[in-house]
Enzyme design. Structure first.
Site, PDB file in Angstrom:
ATOM      1  N   HIS A 307      41.738  30.527  50.501  1.00 49.26           N
ATOM      2  CA  HIS A 307      40.553  29.884  49.907  1.00 49.26           C
ATOM      3  C   HIS A 307      39.328  30.661  50.387  1.00 49.26           C
ATOM      4  CE1 HIS A 307      38.020  26.902  48.229  1.00 49.26           C
ATOM      5  NE2 HIS A 307      38.237  25.873  49.026  1.00 49.26           N
ATOM      6  N   HIS A 346      43.295  33.859  40.730  1.00 50.27           N
ATOM      7  CA  HIS A 346      42.655  32.552  40.874  1.00 50.27           C
ATOM      8  C   HIS A 346      43.485  31.526  40.150  1.00 50.27           C
ATOM      9  CE1 HIS A 346      39.502  29.513  40.956  1.00 50.27           C
ATOM     10  NE2 HIS A 346      38.937  30.247  41.902  1.00 50.27           N
ATOM     11  N   ASP A 402      35.450  36.466  45.946  1.00 48.19           N
ATOM     12  CA  ASP A 402      35.556  37.013  47.295  1.00 48.19           C
ATOM     13  C   ASP A 402      35.734  38.526  47.332  1.00 48.19           C
ATOM     14  OD1 ASP A 402      35.297  34.617  48.689  1.00 48.19           O
ATOM     15  OD2 ASP A 402      37.352  34.070  48.202  1.00 48.19           O
TER      16      ASP A 402
HETATM   17  N1  CMC Z   1      48.021  39.855  44.622  1.00 55.89           N
HETATM   18  C1  CMC Z   1      49.227  40.084  44.093  1.00 55.89           C
HETATM   19  N2  CMC Z   1      49.918  39.225  43.346  1.00 55.89           N
HETATM   20  C2  CMC Z   1      49.332  38.044  43.117  1.00 55.89           C
HETATM   21  C3  CMC Z   1      48.066  37.704  43.633  1.00 55.89           C
HETATM   22  C4  CMC Z   1      47.400  38.677  44.404  1.00 55.89           C
HETATM   23  N3  CMC Z   1      46.190  38.438  44.909  1.00 55.89           N
HETATM   24  N4  CMC Z   1      47.741  36.461  43.257  1.00 55.89           N
HETATM   25  C5  CMC Z   1      48.766  36.023  42.527  1.00 55.89           C
HETATM   26  N5  CMC Z   1      49.734  36.965  42.449  1.00 55.89           N
HETATM   27  C6  CMC Z   1      50.984  36.902  41.686  1.00 55.89           C
HETATM   28  C7  CMC Z   1      51.995  36.030  42.408  1.00 55.89           C
HETATM   29  O1  CMC Z   1      52.804  36.803  43.261  1.00 55.89           O
HETATM   30  C8  CMC Z   1      52.749  35.450  41.247  1.00 55.89           C
HETATM   31  O2  CMC Z   1      53.647  36.431  40.765  1.00 55.89           O
HETATM   32  P1  CMC Z   1      55.110  36.021  40.230  1.00 55.89           P
HETATM   33  O3  CMC Z   1      54.853  35.180  39.018  1.00 55.89           O
HETATM   34  O4  CMC Z   1      55.787  37.294  39.966  1.00 55.89           O
HETATM   35  O5  CMC Z   1      55.727  35.230  41.349  1.00 55.89           O
HETATM   36  C9  CMC Z   1      51.686  35.237  40.173  1.00 55.89           C
HETATM   37  O6  CMC Z   1      50.689  36.228  40.457  1.00 55.89           O
HETATM   38  C10 CMC Z   1      51.052  33.862  40.181  1.00 55.89           C
HETATM   39  O7  CMC Z   1      50.573  33.609  41.505  1.00 55.89           O
HETATM   40  P2  CMC Z   1      50.475  32.202  42.184  1.00 55.89           P
HETATM   41  O8  CMC Z   1      50.518  32.366  43.652  1.00 55.89           O
HETATM   42  O9  CMC Z   1      51.484  31.295  41.539  1.00 55.89           O
HETATM   43  O10 CMC Z   1      49.048  31.737  41.703  1.00 55.89           O
HETATM   44  P3  CMC Z   1      48.213  30.547  42.324  1.00 55.89           P
HETATM   45  O11 CMC Z   1      47.382  30.014  41.240  1.00 55.89           O
HETATM   46  O12 CMC Z   1      49.102  29.594  43.030  1.00 55.89           O
HETATM   47  O13 CMC Z   1      47.343  31.257  43.449  1.00 55.89           O
HETATM   48  C11 CMC Z   1      45.574  32.292  44.590  1.00 55.89           C
HETATM   49  C12 CMC Z   1      45.986  31.487  43.348  1.00 55.89           C
HETATM   50  C13 CMC Z   1      44.050  32.455  44.575  1.00 55.89           C
HETATM   51  C14 CMC Z   1      45.953  31.514  45.848  1.00 55.89           C
HETATM   52  C15 CMC Z   1      46.280  33.656  44.561  1.00 55.89           C
HETATM   53  O14 CMC Z   1      45.909  34.369  43.399  1.00 55.89           O
HETATM   54  C16 CMC Z   1      45.997  34.474  45.807  1.00 55.89           C
HETATM   55  O15 CMC Z   1      46.693  34.331  46.804  1.00 55.89           O
HETATM   56  N6  CMC Z   1      44.959  35.392  45.771  1.00 55.89           N
HETATM   57  C17 CMC Z   1      44.592  36.118  46.934  1.00 55.89           C
HETATM   58  C18 CMC Z   1      43.717  35.249  47.846  1.00 55.89           C
HETATM   59  C19 CMC Z   1      42.331  35.080  47.295  1.00 55.89           C
HETATM   60  O16 CMC Z   1      41.685  36.020  46.858  1.00 55.89           O
HETATM   61  N7  CMC Z   1      41.822  33.836  47.344  1.00 55.89           N
HETATM   62  C20 CMC Z   1      40.463  33.508  46.934  1.00 55.89           C
HETATM   63  C21 CMC Z   1      40.429  32.605  45.747  1.00 55.89           C
HETATM   64  S1  CMC Z   1      38.796  32.554  45.003  1.00 55.89           S
HETATM   65  C22 CMC Z   1      37.811  31.738  46.132  1.00 55.89           C
HETATM   66  C23 CMC Z   1      38.081  30.301  46.185  1.00 55.89           C
HETATM   67  O17 CMC Z   1      37.808  29.583  45.210  1.00 55.89           O
HETATM   68  O18 CMC Z   1      38.601  29.850  47.214  1.00 55.89           O
END
Ligand code: CMC
Length: 467
Positions: A307, A346, A402
């Site tokens: 986050h 996101h 971020d």
């Molecule tokens: N790098 C590589 N792969 C990714 C990433 C990433 N940053 N984010 C998602 N994926 C892939 C993930 O591995 C999955 O692939 P597969 O379908 O093959 O398993 C797919 O994309 C969907 O990911 P998810 O984890 O199911 O998506 P989510 O909606 O649960 O997660 C997230 C959202 C923000 C936690 C995630 O994108 C992430 O970990 N990003 C990196 C951390 C980050 O930048 N966070 C800040 C968010 S913005 C500020 C805020 O509002 O807090």
């Protein structure tokens, strides 16, 4: 249907699509609104339970069905009733809100209807805070009174300095902020009176005013410098900069470009509807605890690397990559599941985060004053490669807020550990606005989800000697 009524119906449809809140009874199957053509058509969902052969008509309002309406679907009288299973709230609306609108597919973010790009260009953080809390932009006199009320609450109790002193020299400033903001509830015991609008307003002034002071004190403690008291002759961000960086000069002179950049960053981070920390704020607040304790919990959620801690992680990632030439190898590792590309992806945005677009432009203005952040080259290369790569395109992974904010924070002179603290200051406004909305919503109660129990059935205790 005559052509004129078709025209009218089209108008009504257009009107309803543009004003989704215009008709409050729209879509109620049992008592449909008769005023609008579209409302006369039953917006219902028919469910056929194959276990019993029974059919159920559930009303659809605002594109949702009520989870509680499913409870009537039972196999027999002893059955608890159907529930929904939605780990991580992937498809569950927790509340009705009028604060922030996001269209993740189109990359749109609006506070109270105003596009974030316009607020970032024309508004100030305190004016935007007023908008988020009260729903309208302030008039000149309302604005003056609002700024005055915030400015009059910037000081913190001297004992908080002692609390701050108790932290280890290398304590993370976010840990210090979470603890000290929680401790404010022990100083302002009137905050317990959450049913009183006057008390809530007072805590609101205090929280918005004191968060920068707590944040700056945490920073000064971590660098071993004496605390600097607030200077109420300065603007919100210039005063914050003064508390961070003032040395022996009589009055700190903030660079206006940098003070404005910080103000814009605060506008961009002020609210983001039902994110993890806001959900924590609403969840904790639903137990009717005082707002300081609830904000400590929300800030703790924000601290997490998935986050608000992500901007800190972005910088660590760029440092680990080290040079532009290493970017392709790093991206290959990410695609093979060896870590994530921090600052990308996101839950809601499946397009470019509009905040990231504003920040990218802002970065150029900041770097003109501070000089380019050497990591910028790596970041731009990473962004270029990722945006062209099939892995990221297929998953709709774009830079989020971020990705670039950390580079600006660092250029402004903030150590990496301060990044989530900088996020918490403006997000406090969003947390309070959402908390207020929750407390005033007659449909809200204490947050208490259900579970699917898959553990052992009843069994008898076995003494330790017999196990
Ligand atoms: N790098 C590589 N792969 C990714 C990433 C990433 N940053 N984010 C998602 N994926 C892939 C993930 O591995 C999955 O692939 P597969 O379908 O093959 O398993 C797919 O994309 C969907 O990911 P998810 O984890 O199911 O998506 P989510 O909606 O649960 O997660 C997230 C959202 C923000 C936690 C995630 O994108 C992430 O970990 N990003 C990196 C951390 C980050 O930048 N966070 C800040 C968010 S913005 C500020 C805020 O509002 O807090």
């Amino acid at each position: 249907m005559t052509s004129s009524s078709a025209q009218n119906n089209d108008d009504v449809l257009f009107f309803l699509a543009a004003n989704p809140y215009i008709c409050n009874s729209y879509g109620t199957a049992t008592n449909p609104c008769r005023s609008h053509w579209r409302c006369v058509m039953a917006d219902t969902l028919t469910i056929l339970d194959n276990r019993t052969g029974k059919k159920y008509d559930l009303p659809i309002t605002y594109g949702t069905i009520r989870a509680l309406d499913l409870r009537q679907i039972k196999v027999n009288d002893d059955d608890f009733g159907l529930m929904t299973y939605d780990p991580a709230f992937m498809n569950t609306a927790l509340c009705k809100s009028k604060i922030t609108f996001i269209d993740g597919d189109k990359g749109i973010l609006r506070y109270r209807g105003y596009p974030i790009e316009q607020l970032a260009e024309k508004s100030s953080f305190l004016e935007t805070s007023y908008l988020l809390l009260y729903g309208e932009l302030p008039t000149k006199s309302q604005h003056e009174e609002w700024v005055r009320n915030i400015t009059l609450h910037t000081m913190i109790h001297e004992n908080i300095k002692k609390l701050m002193d108790g932290f280890h020299y290398n304590a993370h400033p976010m840990g210090m902020l979470i603890s000290t903001v929680g401790s404010l509830s022990t100083f302002y015991t009137d905050a317990k009176d959450i049913q009183s609008p006057e008390s809530r307003m007072k805590q609101t002034y205090r929280l918005i005013a004191k968060m920068p002071t707590l944040a700056a004190f945490a920073y000064r403690h971590s660098v071993g410098r004496p605390y600097v008291y607030p200077d109420n002759n300065l603007s919100y961000t210039a005063n914050f900069m003064s508390m961070l960086w003032k040395m022996t000069e009589l009055q700190y002179q903030a660079n206006p470009v940098l003070a404005r950049a910080l103000d814009v960053l605060f506008i961009l981070h002020a609210d983001h509807e039902q994110n993890c920390s806001t959900n924590a704020m609403r969840g904790i607040g639903s137990a009717h605890v005082d707002p300081y304790s609830a904000i400590a919990g929300a800030a703790a959620a924000l601290y997490g690397p998935l986050h608000g801690g992500a901007n800190e992680e972005v910088l660590h990632m760029l440092d680990a990559i080290g040079a532009k030439e290493n970017v392709p190898a790093f991206v290959k590792d990410v695609k093979e599941g060896k870590g994530r590309l921090m600052g990308f992806g996101h839950r809601v945005y499946k397009n470019y985060d509009p905040r990231a677009r504003v920040i990218k432009r802002l970065a150029d203005e900041v770097f003109e004053v501070t000089g380019r952040n050497p990591r910028l080259e790596i970041a731009l290369e990473l962004e270029r490669i990722a945006l062209e790569d099939e892995y990221f395109i297929k998953r709709k992974l774009y830079p989020n807020v971020d990705f670039h904010s950390g580079l600006i924070y660092q250029a402004l002179g903030f150590p990496i550990e301060m990044f989530p603290v900088l996020f918490s200051i403006p997000r406090t406004v969003g947390w309070i606005a959402q908390w207020e909305e929750m407390l005033n919503d007659p449909e809200q109660k204490i947050a208490r989800p259900r579970q699917i129990y898959l553990g052992s059935d009843q069994r008898d205790y076995v003494p330790i000697s017999k196990r």
